[in-house]
Design a protein around this motif. Structure first.
Motif, mmCIF file in Angstrom:
data_model
loop_
_atom_site.group_PDB
_atom_site.id
_atom_site.type_symbol
_atom_site.label_atom_id
_atom_site.label_comp_id
_atom_site.label_asym_id
_atom_site.label_seq_id
_atom_site.Cartn_x
_atom_site.Cartn_y
_atom_site.Cartn_z
ATOM 1 N N HIS A 63 0.820 -1.220 0.000
ATOM 2 C CA HIS A 63 0.000 0.000 0.000
ATOM 3 C C HIS A 63 0.854 1.270 0.000
ATOM 4 N N SER A 64 2.178 1.107 0.115
ATOM 5 C CA SER A 64 3.065 2.266 0.041
ATOM 6 C C SER A 64 3.596 2.480 -1.376
ATOM 7 N N PHE A 65 3.239 1.560 -2.300
ATOM 8 C CA PHE A 65 3.535 1.686 -3.723
ATOM 9 C C PHE A 65 5.049 1.775 -3.978
ATOM 10 N N ALA A 66 5.415 2.232 -5.171
ATOM 11 C CA ALA A 66 6.834 2.261 -5.544
ATOM 12 C C ALA A 66 7.626 3.235 -4.682
ATOM 13 N N GLY A 67 6.969 4.321 -4.243
ATOM 14 C CA GLY A 67 7.658 5.275 -3.381
ATOM 15 C C GLY A 67 8.092 4.647 -2.071
ATOM 16 N N GLY A 68 7.210 3.843 -1.478
ATOM 17 C CA GLY A 68 7.565 3.144 -0.249
ATOM 18 C C GLY A 68 8.686 2.160 -0.482
ATOM 19 N N ALA A 69 8.653 1.465 -1.630
ATOM 20 C CA ALA A 69 9.727 0.528 -1.949
ATOM 21 C C ALA A 69 11.061 1.264 -2.083
ATOM 22 N N ARG A 70 11.055 2.383 -2.753
ATOM 23 C CA ARG A 70 12.290 3.151 -2.906
ATOM 24 C C ARG A 70 12.797 3.665 -1.555
ATOM 25 N N ASN A 71 11.883 4.022 -0.665
ATOM 26 C CA ASN A 71 12.308 4.467 0.667
ATOM 27 C C ASN A 71 12.965 3.343 1.453
ATOM 28 N N ILE A 72 12.456 2.124 1.307
ATOM 29 C CA ILE A 72 13.115 0.973 1.934
ATOM 30 C C ILE A 72 14.523 0.819 1.357
ATOM 31 N N GLY A 73 14.646 1.041 0.050
ATOM 32 C CA GLY A 73 15.958 0.991 -0.569
ATOM 33 C C GLY A 73 16.896 2.035 0.013
ATOM 34 N N LEU A 74 16.397 3.253 0.203
ATOM 35 C CA LEU A 74 17.216 4.302 0.804
ATOM 36 C C LEU A 74 17.668 3.912 2.208
ATOM 37 N N ASP A 75 16.776 3.304 2.969
ATOM 38 C CA ASP A 75 17.093 2.922 4.350
ATOM 39 C C ASP A 75 18.184 1.860 4.425
#
Length: 302
Positions: A63-75
């Motif tokens: 539910h966080s979409f691609a933006g949430g996935a990219r944020n996990i990548g940043l983390d």
């Protein structure tokens, strides 16, 4: 963990078939970490990815979409430089030689050119034309540095120093569409040193049903509200001249009935948005979009 030169961040949802092509375009090196963040409603496993290329599989809330996935990548990124890729795209053969030629640069943001093809045929498409035009216009002196910084509103085709993102806590919007627009705006604005390399390093694909080719109401609403938020940021930071027109979204809202249309107008008022920004270019933009829509008709999801 040894020192990492590049962190490649890749969000994934329903793109398992194209991932091997992307992985094949990335060199195998213990200095290059590949972070694949699965955003699928039904999580995948490492075995589902048909590649021998080493990578780290992470998961994000669907539910966080691609933006949430990219944020996990940043983390989870450790590289000096961040490089983003979409799961259905890939890098050019010379890309990482070019990236390494800039590895020690003092700049914290570097833009490159891209190529583009249709995903199913690999025939040339025109998705790269807009972004390449910004670079060409800057090189020719037609636009200034801040304009090109704030116009390249995608995360790929760039080298971004991780310390820039960490220093300003820059994140992606966790929205259905246009999650990268505000992120790209902040990166462009806060970068201290910026440069351009006119080599092509990335290949964008045009894929049937992708968000870039969807014009249903949820996608339009998501893009519209991100655009309003971006324009408000630019106004607050003395960059009114760099705001983008939102009239296209309002025009599109008409086809969904008067309630949707007036909700779009009222949203603009709440953001103190001048809906007539860029009116001199409306007809040119409409004509260009119409031509592109006819050309890409088979790829557009209504």
């Amino acid at each position: 963990m040894c020192n990492i030169d590049f962190s490649i961040i890749i969000p994934q949802r329903k793109s398992l078939d194209s991932l091997p092509r992307l992985f094949k375009s990335i060199p195998v090196s213990d200095k290059i970490e590949v972070l694949l963040i699965d955003n699928s409603p039904e999580p995948i496993s490492g075995k589902d990815v048909q590649t021998i290329h080493p990578f780290q599989l992470l998961h994000s809330n669907p539910h966080s979409f691609a933006g949430g996935a990219r944020n996990i990548g940043l983390d989870n990124a450790h590289g000096k430089w961040l490089i983003f890729a979409d799961a259905d795209d890939f890098f050019t053969p010379q890309a990482f030689d070019i990236f390494y030629s800039h590895f020690a640069d003092e700049e914290d943001l570097i833009y490159f050119k891209s190529d583009s093809v249709y995903d199913d045929t690999l025939e040339p498409s025109d998705r790269n034309s807009l972004f390449n035009a910004y670079i060409d216009d800057y090189v020719l002196g037609k636009i200034d540095e801040m304009e090109v910084r704030l116009s390249y509103l995608v995360p790929w085709g760039k080298m971004i120093k991780r310390e820039l993102v960490v220093q300003y806590n820059i994140r992606f919007d966790e929205v259905l569409a246009a999650n990268d627009v505000y992120f790209s705006t902040l990166v462009g604005y806060y970068s201290k040193k910026f440069t351009i390399d006119t080599h092509e390093v990335y290949v964008i694909t045009t894929r049937k049903g992708s968000l870039a080719n969807r014009w249903d109401l949820p996608v339009i609403e998501s893009r519209y509200h991100v655009a309003l938020r971006r324009n408000l940021f630019l106004k607050k930071h003395g960059l009114k001249q760099n705001q983008g027109s939102v009239m296209f979204f309002i025009y599109k809202s008409i086809s969904f009935g008067p309630y949707v249309f007036f909700s779009f107008v009222f949203a603009a008022l709440r953001y103190h948005q001048n809906i007539f920004i860029g009116f001199k270019d409306w007809f040119k933009t409409y004509r260009k979009l119409s031509v592109n829509n006819r050309k890409n008709k088979a790829y557009i999801k209504k």
